[in-house]
Scaffold this active site. Structure first.
Site, PDB file in Angstrom:
ATOM      1  N   TYR A 174       0.827  -1.155  -0.093  1.00  0.00           N
ATOM      2  CA  TYR A 174       0.006  -0.195  -0.058  1.00  0.00           C
ATOM      3  C   TYR A 174       0.960   1.276  -0.026  1.00  0.00           C
ATOM      4  O   TYR A 174       1.876   1.377   0.771  1.00  0.00           O
ATOM      5  CB  TYR A 174      -0.984   0.065   1.223  1.00  0.00           C
ATOM      6  CG  TYR A 174      -1.707   1.503   1.238  1.00  0.00           C
ATOM      7  CD1 TYR A 174      -2.577   1.717   0.289  1.00  0.00           C
ATOM      8  CD2 TYR A 174      -1.293   2.521   2.118  1.00  0.00           C
ATOM      9  CE1 TYR A 174      -3.266   2.792   0.195  1.00  0.00           C
ATOM     10  CE2 TYR A 174      -1.849   3.545   2.159  1.00  0.00           C
ATOM     11  CZ  TYR A 174      -3.061   3.758   1.249  1.00  0.00           C
ATOM     12  OH  TYR A 174      -3.573   4.905   1.376  1.00  0.00           O
ATOM     13  N   GLY A 222      -5.523   5.418  -0.578  1.00  0.00           N
ATOM     14  CA  GLY A 222      -6.648   5.304  -0.458  1.00  0.00           C
ATOM     15  C   GLY A 222      -7.730   4.470  -1.058  1.00  0.00           C
ATOM     16  O   GLY A 222      -7.319   3.082  -1.225  1.00  0.00           O
TER      17      GLY A 222
END
Length: 545
Positions: free
Chosen positions: A62, A69
């Site tokens: 991530y 997001g």
């Protein structure tokens, strides 16, 4: 920050930063040399090695090899990850509102560096060292106050901090606004190119919120002392009953903060010949004997704003007793995502950027502080109003004979009371909780957010407003003590009175008092009045493990 200042060292390890150290860097009285501990640098390098190893496996990480997001489903090649970090910073440069003060900028930079020093954020020590050099050289990002939800951290505000590191935009360089590239060049510093994850490491945290929280906590502790000081001086000015602060009363309702405040008021009143006691009132009263009714010459109980003051200030003290460790924990936490366990070789995705504890702490703190403003405003009414001030002059005007040419011309503290009421009302208005106003945003990914940043900014403002209320009240109290006779006041109050009089002379005729208010507010903020009274500062709790 003036380079001619004497120097002190502060070593960051991500675990032992105190609120006092944050304040000392935010409001520098001396040059502070900042550096990472050896252990922090080693841990940071370990997390970097893990990041590089995982990137080589071309797996989705991530914010490193995925979008941000709701865009986390979009994986990119590791070769594109460098540009992703710069874009992350640039697309968040959209803050609005007033620019945060230099002290908030310094505190934010220090807390962010300390958070990264925990060594789990996969950021190079050199990038964090550059951040520390900017603090030392007084190269401060211009951070708009508005734009953070307090989750996913302070993305928008902290992007201005990250932008300064990459040479983007303007900064305040020793008080002058100029392009950051020029400031870096003059200081002999080079901007960085952000490695994968470094942009996210810098902005995905609670450090902007924590900066407001740490400063508000320290300032609220001074206000707790000032509230007890004002109560003691009010008791003297009104020739009040000091028995209300007797240990038996407060031992019978043993909230620690209440007992502390009552004890401090007793200490501050020691040696006063202006106050009375229940026993003295009984000796002076007209005996009832066989009569069915007699009106006493002296109240046996003072009004609530005097008698119940420890019950109000005690709430603030007890609130601070848990707010302080919460804030201390936050400034010593890794608050970004994802986190890299270099020791065990594990990657963890989570939500430490959520400022829930800070939001709850600041919402509670601002309520307790606003109640102090209300308490002091009510005390001021008793002091200036001839219906209640036990023989002091109306509005504390300097006494004049009826045939004096100045008779009837002066209005003393009438205008000061009006200002105090207005400022108090504003503090009370801002005490409403912010954390209950969570808003879903960012394509419903950030569907529950803390609003901690707004709560912390509000707490800062309520503290500032209450400090102004306290300054007005203390100037009026100094006037009242003069009218009663300074020599009759307690030794502690006489010392405080002298400190106030050094910046705010006796009001012998109507004059402007705004500069006096500012000066006395400064004495409160710096702890000068507390030191004049001989009261020790609150100590920091043990470092967070």
């Amino acid at each position: 920050m003036n380079r001619s200042m004497p120097s002190a060292d502060l070593v960051l390890d991500g675990r032992s930063l105190t609120i006092e150290e944050v304040v000392s860097v935010a409001r520098p009285a001396e040059q502070v040399a900042l550096r990472l501990s050896d252990g922090a640098a080693d841990a940071m390098k370990s997390s970097l090695d893990l990041k590089h190893e995982l990137m080589a496996q071309r797996i989705p990480i991530y914010g490193v090899t995925t979008g941000f997001g709701d865009s986390c489903v979009r994986q990119i090649a590791p070769e594109k990850a460098w540009d992703l970090q710069r874009n992350l910073v640039l697309y968040h440069l959209n803050g609005v509102g007033p620019t945060a003060t230099p002290e908030v900028a310094r505190a934010s930079m220090l807390i962010r560096a300390n958070s990264l020093a925990r060594g789990v954020s996969a950021i190079r020590p050199g990038t964090v060292e550059l951040l520390l050099r900017l603090v030392e050289r007084d190269v401060l990002p211009l951070i708009p106050e508005r734009g953070s939800l307090g989750a996913s951290g302070d993305l928008v505000p902290l992007c201005y901090l990250a932008a300064a590191l990459i040479g983007e935009g303007d900064v305040a360089h020793r008080g002058t606004v100029r392009p950051v590239a020029d400031a870096l060049a003059e200081e002999g510093l080079e901007p960085v190119r952000l490695e994968p994850k470094e942009g996210l490491s810098l902005i995905n945290g609670t450090s902007f919120t924590a900066a407001f929280a740490a400063l508000a906590t320290a300032d609220a502790e001074e206000l707790a002392f000032v509230a007890d000081l004002a109560t003691a001086m009010s008791c003297e000015a009104l020739l009040g009953n000091a028995s209300h602060f007797h240990p038996f009363v407060h031992d019978s309702k043993p909230h620690p903060g209440q007992g502390h405040s009552a004890g401090l008021v007793r200490t501050l009143l020691a040696g006063s010949t202006l106050t009375t006691s229940y026993e003295e009132i009984l000796l002076r009263r007209e005996p009832l004997r066989e009569r069915g009714y007699v009106r006493l010459d002296h109240r046996i109980q003072d009004k609530y704003s005097i008698r119940c003051a420890p019950h109000v200030t005690g709430v603030l003290r007890d609130t601070l007793s848990w707010v302080r460790p919460w804030v201390t924990t936050e400034i010593n936490s890794a608050t970004d995502n994802p986190l890299f366990d270099g020791e065990l070789g594990a990657l963890h995705h989570g939500g430490n950027f959520y400022a829930g504890h800070l939001g709850q702490a600041m919402d509670s703190l601002k309520v307790a502080v606003a109640n102090i403003a209300d308490l002091l405003d009510r005390q001021l009414e008793l002091i200036v109003d001839e219906k209640f001030n036990n023989g002091l002059t109306p509005n504390l005007v300097s006494p004049t004979a009826p045939d004096d040419a100045r008779a009837g011309l002066n209005h003393g503290f009438k205008g000061m009371q009006i200002a105090c009421s207005a400022v108090t009302a504003e503090a009370l208005k801002m005490a409403a909780p912010a954390t209950v106003f969570s808003r879903s945003t960012e394509a419903h990914n950030q569907d529950k957010v803390s609003m901690g940043t707004i709560a912390a900014r509000d707490a800062r403002t309520v503290v500032e407003l209450t400090r102004s209320v306290a300054a007005i009240h203390l100037i009026a109290l100094a006037q009242a003590i003069d009218l009663r006779g300074v020599e009759k006041a307690s030794p502690a109050v006489r010392r405080v009175h002298a400190a106030i009089r050094a910046v705010s002379p006796f009001v012998d005729g109507d004059r402007r008092l705004d500069l006096d208010v500012e000066a006395v507010a400064g004495l409160i903020r710096t702890g000068a009045l507390r030191r004049a009274a001989g009261v020790a500062a609150p100590s920091d709790p043990a470092p967070v493990a």
